[in-house]
Write an enzyme that holds these catalytic residues in place. Structure first.
Site, PDB file in Angstrom:
ATOM      1  N   GLY A  39       0.835  -1.211   0.000  1.00  0.00           N
ATOM      2  CA  GLY A  39       0.000   0.000   0.000  1.00  0.00           C
ATOM      3  C   GLY A  39       0.862   1.250   0.000  1.00  0.00           C
ATOM      4  O   GLY A  39       1.894   1.290   0.663  1.00  0.00           O
ATOM      5  N   ARG A  59      13.600   9.859  -3.163  1.00  0.00           N
ATOM      6  CA  ARG A  59      14.504  10.994  -3.454  1.00  0.00           C
ATOM      7  C   ARG A  59      15.815  10.848  -2.685  1.00  0.00           C
ATOM      8  O   ARG A  59      16.912  11.034  -3.240  1.00  0.00           O
ATOM      9  CB  ARG A  59      13.784  12.295  -3.062  1.00  0.00           C
ATOM     10  CG  ARG A  59      14.610  13.554  -3.088  1.00  0.00           C
ATOM     11  CD  ARG A  59      13.692  14.711  -2.681  1.00  0.00           C
ATOM     12  NE  ARG A  59      14.367  15.983  -2.607  1.00  0.00           N
ATOM     13  CZ  ARG A  59      14.950  16.471  -1.516  1.00  0.00           C
ATOM     14  NH1 ARG A  59      14.963  15.742  -0.407  1.00  0.00           N
ATOM     15  NH2 ARG A  59      15.520  17.651  -1.532  1.00  0.00           N
ATOM     16  N   GLY A 112       5.733  -2.383   3.415  1.00  0.00           N
ATOM     17  CA  GLY A 112       5.274  -2.928   4.691  1.00  0.00           C
ATOM     18  C   GLY A 112       5.640  -4.394   4.854  1.00  0.00           C
ATOM     19  O   GLY A 112       6.572  -4.892   4.210  1.00  0.00           O
ATOM     20  N   GLY A 169       4.353  -7.323   3.931  1.00  0.00           N
ATOM     21  CA  GLY A 169       4.363  -8.208   2.759  1.00  0.00           C
ATOM     22  C   GLY A 169       5.600  -7.959   1.901  1.00  0.00           C
ATOM     23  O   GLY A 169       6.235  -8.890   1.396  1.00  0.00           O
ATOM     24  N   ASP A 185      -0.018   2.097   8.661  1.00  0.00           N
ATOM     25  CA  ASP A 185      -0.497   1.309   9.813  1.00  0.00           C
ATOM     26  C   ASP A 185       0.478   1.294  10.989  1.00  0.00           C
ATOM     27  O   ASP A 185       0.107   0.901  12.090  1.00  0.00           O
ATOM     28  CB  ASP A 185      -0.762  -0.143   9.376  1.00  0.00           C
ATOM     29  CG  ASP A 185      -1.995  -0.248   8.500  1.00  0.00           C
ATOM     30  OD1 ASP A 185      -2.769   0.721   8.454  1.00  0.00           O
ATOM     31  OD2 ASP A 185      -2.187  -1.302   7.872  1.00  0.00           O
ATOM     32  N   MET A 224      -8.410   3.328   9.014  1.00  0.00           N
ATOM     33  CA  MET A 224      -7.738   2.120   8.512  1.00  0.00           C
ATOM     34  C   MET A 224      -6.996   1.409   9.638  1.00  0.00           C
ATOM     35  O   MET A 224      -6.837   1.940  10.740  1.00  0.00           O
ATOM     36  CB  MET A 224      -6.798   2.468   7.378  1.00  0.00           C
ATOM     37  CG  MET A 224      -7.523   2.557   6.048  1.00  0.00           C
ATOM     38  SD  MET A 224      -6.380   2.629   4.671  1.00  0.00           S
ATOM     39  CE  MET A 224      -7.495   2.275   3.317  1.00  0.00           C
ATOM     40  N   GLY A 276     -10.400  13.283  20.894  1.00  0.00           N
ATOM     41  CA  GLY A 276     -11.351  13.297  22.016  1.00  0.00           C
ATOM     42  C   GLY A 276     -12.491  12.315  21.829  1.00  0.00           C
ATOM     43  O   GLY A 276     -13.635  12.585  22.228  1.00  0.00           O
ATOM     44  N   HIS A 308      -9.562   5.344   2.017  1.00  0.00           N
ATOM     45  CA  HIS A 308      -8.281   5.654   1.374  1.00  0.00           C
ATOM     46  C   HIS A 308      -7.895   7.131   1.428  1.00  0.00           C
ATOM     47  O   HIS A 308      -6.786   7.478   1.011  1.00  0.00           O
ATOM     48  CB  HIS A 308      -8.282   5.154  -0.069  1.00  0.00           C
ATOM     49  CG  HIS A 308      -8.241   3.651  -0.150  1.00  0.00           C
ATOM     50  ND1 HIS A 308      -9.370   2.889  -0.037  1.00  0.00           N
ATOM     51  CD2 HIS A 308      -7.214   2.784  -0.266  1.00  0.00           C
ATOM     52  CE1 HIS A 308      -9.040   1.598  -0.109  1.00  0.00           C
ATOM     53  NE2 HIS A 308      -7.734   1.508  -0.244  1.00  0.00           N
ATOM     54  N   ARG A 333      -4.583   7.433   3.083  1.00  0.00           N
ATOM     55  CA  ARG A 333      -3.309   7.007   2.486  1.00  0.00           C
ATOM     56  C   ARG A 333      -2.706   8.082   1.592  1.00  0.00           C
ATOM     57  O   ARG A 333      -1.530   7.978   1.220  1.00  0.00           O
ATOM     58  CB  ARG A 333      -3.534   5.717   1.685  1.00  0.00           C
ATOM     59  CG  ARG A 333      -3.788   4.506   2.542  1.00  0.00           C
ATOM     60  CD  ARG A 333      -2.886   3.341   2.184  1.00  0.00           C
ATOM     61  NE  ARG A 333      -2.992   2.927   0.816  1.00  0.00           N
ATOM     62  CZ  ARG A 333      -3.524   1.756   0.413  1.00  0.00           C
ATOM     63  NH1 ARG A 333      -3.998   0.914   1.305  1.00  0.00           N
ATOM     64  NH2 ARG A 333      -3.552   1.427  -0.850  1.00  0.00           N
TER      65      ARG A 333
END
Ligand code: F6P
Length: 322
Positions: free
Chosen positions: A11, A21, A102, A104, A128, A170, A186, A251, A254
Site C-alpha cells: 500500500g 529521493r 510494509g 508483505g 499502519d 484504517m 477526544g 483511502h 493514504r
C-alpha cells in the site's frame, strides 16, 4: 556496491517519494548507479528497470503517493518467479535493492536475499505503523493528521445536530492509527482489533450514567472488514435505541502531502539505507527506536504485523472522555 535498485511495494504511504529521493540522491553522491523499478516487485518480474538521475526526483518531496507506483505482487511469493528475478538481477549486475514498503514487501525482500539475491535494505513505509523492529513507519503521521482533521470536522456536525458518529479508520491488523486519532480527537470510545469488545459492552460503555453527552464520536479500526461500522451501528441501535451515523475515512488516509515528520523521517531513512548498503549490510531495515535511527534485521515474516499492546492508553481515553 556499484548498482542499486529502489522500489516501493504494498500500500502507498505519504513520504514514500521523500524516501525515493533520498535513496537516489545519496546513491549518486557516493558514486552509485541508481535504478528505479515500477509497481514494486512486479517491475522485477517484468524485467523493467530504468536509471534514475538526481533530477528525476526533483519537485516531488511534497507529494503523496509514489512516483515509482506500487503493487502487492503475489506472484513474487512463488520460488520460480523469484528465481527468474534473481537471474535478471544477476545479468544486470545489481548489487543492492532498497525496498520501501510494509510487512508483505519485507517478506519478499527476505526471501530474495536468503536465496542468494542482491543485498537488501528495507525502509518501513505504511500508514499502519505495524512493523516489528521499529516504533515508526513512514506515512503514519500524515495519516493520523488526515484522520484527525476529518474527526474535527465531523465533531462540528455531531455537536450542532446532537448526533452520534462512528468514524472508521484504517488498520487491518493493528489499532495504532485508531488509538492516536481517538485520543487526539477526544473520541468517546476507541475500538481496535487488539482489544475487541462485544456490542453489549460497547453499548453499556456509551450509555453509562457518567456520560450525559448529547453527541459522541466512536473511532473504530476497520480490522479485517472495511465497512464493519455499518453492522456495529445497526447493533447499537437495536441495543440502545440510539442512532449512529457512520463515516468511513478509507483511502483518504493514504493520500495527501506528507507532514514534516514523514518527509524528514523518510529522508533520513533513505540516506541510512544507502549508507547501509555501502557498508556491506544486507537483510536489514531502517528503524526508529527510542528517538534514534538505526539498522535492524528485517523482521521474521512469521511474526506477522506488530500489534498494539497499550491497553492502558485505551483506558486512559475512557477516563478523559467522561
Ligand atoms: O496500507 C495499509 C492499509 O491501508 C490497511 O490499513 C488497510 O486495511 C489496507 O491497506 C487497505 O488496502 P487496499 O488498498 O488493498 O484496500
Amino acid at each position: 556496491m556499484k548498482k542499486i535498485i529502489v522500489l516501493t511495494s504494498g500500500g502507498d504511504a505519504p513520504g514514500m517519494n521523500a524516501a525515493i529521493r533520498a535513496v537516489v540522491r545519496t546513491g549518486h553522491y557516493y558514486g552509485l548507479k541508481v535504478y528505479g523499478c515500477q509497481f514494486g516487485f512486479q517491475g522485477l518480474v517484468d524485467q523493467t528497470i530504468f536509471p534514475m538521475e538526481p533530477n528525476s526526483v526533483a519537485n516531488m518531496i511534497q507529494n503523496g503517493g509514489t512516483i515509482l507506483k506500487t503493487a502487492r505482487c503475489l506472484s513474487f511469493l512463488q520460488k520460480e518467479t523469484r528465481d527468474a528475478c534473481r537471474a535478471f538481477l544477476k545479468k544486470e549486475e545489481i548489487d543492492g535493492i532498497v525496498v520501501i514498503g510494509g510487512n508483505g514487501s519485507f517478506k519478499g525482500a527476505s526471501l530474495l536475499t536468503a536465496e542468494g539475491g542482491p543485498a537488501t535494505i528495507g525502509i518501513p513505509g505504511t500508514i499502519d505503523n505495524d512493523i516489528h523492529g521499529t516504533e515508526y513507519t513512514i506515512g503514519f503521521d500524515t495519516a493520523r493528521n488526515t484522520a484527525l482533521q476529518a474527526i474535527d470536522k465531523i465533531r462540528d456536525t455531531a455537536s450542532s445536530h446532537n448526533h452520534n458518529f462512528l468514524v472508521e479508520v484504517m488498520g487491518r491488523s493493528s489499532g495504532f492509527l485508531a488509538l492516536d486519532v481517538g485520543i487526539a480527537g477526544g473520541a468517546e470510545f476507541i475500538l481496535t482489533p487488539e482489544f475487541p469488545v462485544s456490542h453489549e459492552v460497547l453499548a453499556s460503555k456509551i450509555t453509562t450514567p457518567r456520560r450525559h453527552k448529547l453527541s459522541s464520536i466512536i473511532v473504530i479500526a476497520e480490522a479485517d472488514k472495511s465497512g464493519r461500522s455499518f453492522d456495529i451501528a445497526k447493533q447499537l441501535a437495536v441495543i440502545t435505541g440510539l442512532q449512529y451515523r457512520v463515516c468511513i475515512l478509507g483511502h483518504t488516509q493514504r493520500g495527501g502531502s506528507p507532514t514534516a515528520m514523514d518527509r524528514k523521517m523518510a529522508s533520513e531513512m533513505g540516506y541510512l539505507a544507502v549508507r547501509g548498503l555501502l557498508e556491506g549490510q544486507s537483510h536489514q531495515m531502517t528503524a526508529f527506536n527510542q528517538g534514534r535511527l538505526e539498522l535492524v534485521r528485517i523482521p521474521d515474516p512469521d511474526l506477522g504485523p506488530r500489534i498494539l499492546n497499550q491497553k492502558d492508553l485505551i483506558e486512559l481515553n475512557d477516563i478523559l472522555c467522561t
